[in-house]
Design an enzyme around this catalytic site. Structure first.
Site, PDB file in Angstrom:
ATOM      1  N   CYS A   1     -40.627 -32.533  38.520  1.00  0.00           N
ATOM      2  CA  CYS A   1     -41.598 -33.319  37.760  1.00  0.00           C
ATOM      3  C   CYS A   1     -41.982 -34.495  38.630  1.00  0.00           C
ATOM      4  O   CYS A   1     -41.200 -35.431  38.810  1.00  0.00           O
ATOM      5  CB  CYS A   1     -41.007 -33.791  36.433  1.00  0.00           C
ATOM      6  SG  CYS A   1     -42.172 -34.804  35.463  1.00  0.00           S
TER       7      CYS A   1
ATOM      8  N   GLU B   1     -47.786 -30.176  36.403  1.00  0.00           N
ATOM      9  CA  GLU B   1     -47.101 -29.310  37.357  1.00  0.00           C
ATOM     10  C   GLU B   1     -48.172 -28.521  38.107  1.00  0.00           C
ATOM     11  O   GLU B   1     -49.240 -28.228  37.567  1.00  0.00           O
ATOM     12  CB  GLU B   1     -46.133 -28.345  36.664  1.00  0.00           C
ATOM     13  CG  GLU B   1     -44.890 -29.009  36.083  1.00  0.00           C
ATOM     14  CD  GLU B   1     -43.954 -29.595  37.129  1.00  0.00           C
ATOM     15  OE1 GLU B   1     -44.244 -29.477  38.343  1.00  0.00           O
ATOM     16  OE2 GLU B   1     -42.941 -30.182  36.744  1.00  0.00           O
TER      17      GLU B   1
END
Length: 231
Positions: free
Chosen positions: A2, A104
């Site tokens: 992340c 992402e």
């Protein structure tokens, strides 16, 4: 992994995290590692939750160089209890990282494209974090943090092989409690989140640069404008 996320206005964050006052700060649309971010932790002296701004990228107390934190912005849930950089913080110094979405990058062949993941109701949520204090050679103190990641759920599997740990509201208190040091109990909180209340969609190229911190970063992009289309 992340490496980018977003968060909203102070009022909604204060309500979710049950913090009486939240520092006034504008919403963020493209938060990146090495930046200062708000976190929520337990203050033993006041016996209450508090908001602390921290450097995103955990710098272990024993590090000789602050730049160590540049690559420690994520901690894998599977190994966090044993990794030297994270194991003490995992037992004693945990925090909540406010967010209302994260990005992402999905790879297809030689191309990649950013996807934005958020709750369907667009409400804020808590990402599991760890924090640490580092003392510089000049005796300055730096508080820094990292995001705990885990394996992907059904929503994330087609996009990326990692996802941040999103905590249930009922886990906020034990996660923040520094006296809760049962590794097995803590690891049970670090599981893939239930995907039913979340959605994911592709976004444009603005988010690729951390210099772009505007609402357009998180806007869904029409398929014809993408470098590739989802099959």
């Amino acid at each position: 992994m992340c490496g980018r996320f977003t968060y909203g206005d102070a009022k909604s964050l204060a309500a979710l995290f049950q913090v009486p006052t939240w520092p006034e700060s504008p919403p963020r649309h493209n938060v990146a590692p090495t930046q200062e971010i708000p976190t929520v932790r337990w203050n033993r002296e006041t016996a209450a939750r508090e908001v602390r701004w921290m450097h995103w990228g955990l710098v272990p107390s024993w590090a000789k160089d602050v730049r160590v934190g540049d690559r420690l912005f994520n901690a894998r849930a599977e190994t966090v209890a044993a990794t030297p950089a994270f194991r003490t913080a995992f037992r004693k110094r945990r925090c909540l990282i406010p967010a209302d979405g994260f990005y992402e990058w999905k790879r297809r062949g030689k191309e990649t494209g950013a996807w934005y993941i958020r709750r369907k109701d667009q409400a804020p949520f808590a990402i599991a974090g760890l924090w640490e204090v580092w003392r510089s050679p000049l005796d300055d103190l730096l508080e820094s943090c990292t995001i705990v990641t885990t394996t992907p759920n059904e929503l994330m599997q087609p996009i990326h092989h990692r996802t941040p740990v999103i905590l249930n509201v009922q886990d906020f208190t034990p996660w923040l409690d520094p006296d809760c040091q049962n590794v097995d109990a803590l690891k049970q909180m670090c599981v893939p989140w239930v995907p039913d209340e979340f959605e994911a969609f592709p976004v444009g190229l603005l988010v690729n640069s951390a210099r772009n911190d505007v609402d357009d970063c998180r806007q869904e992009q029409a398929p014809r404008q993408l470098a590739f289309e989802d099959p």
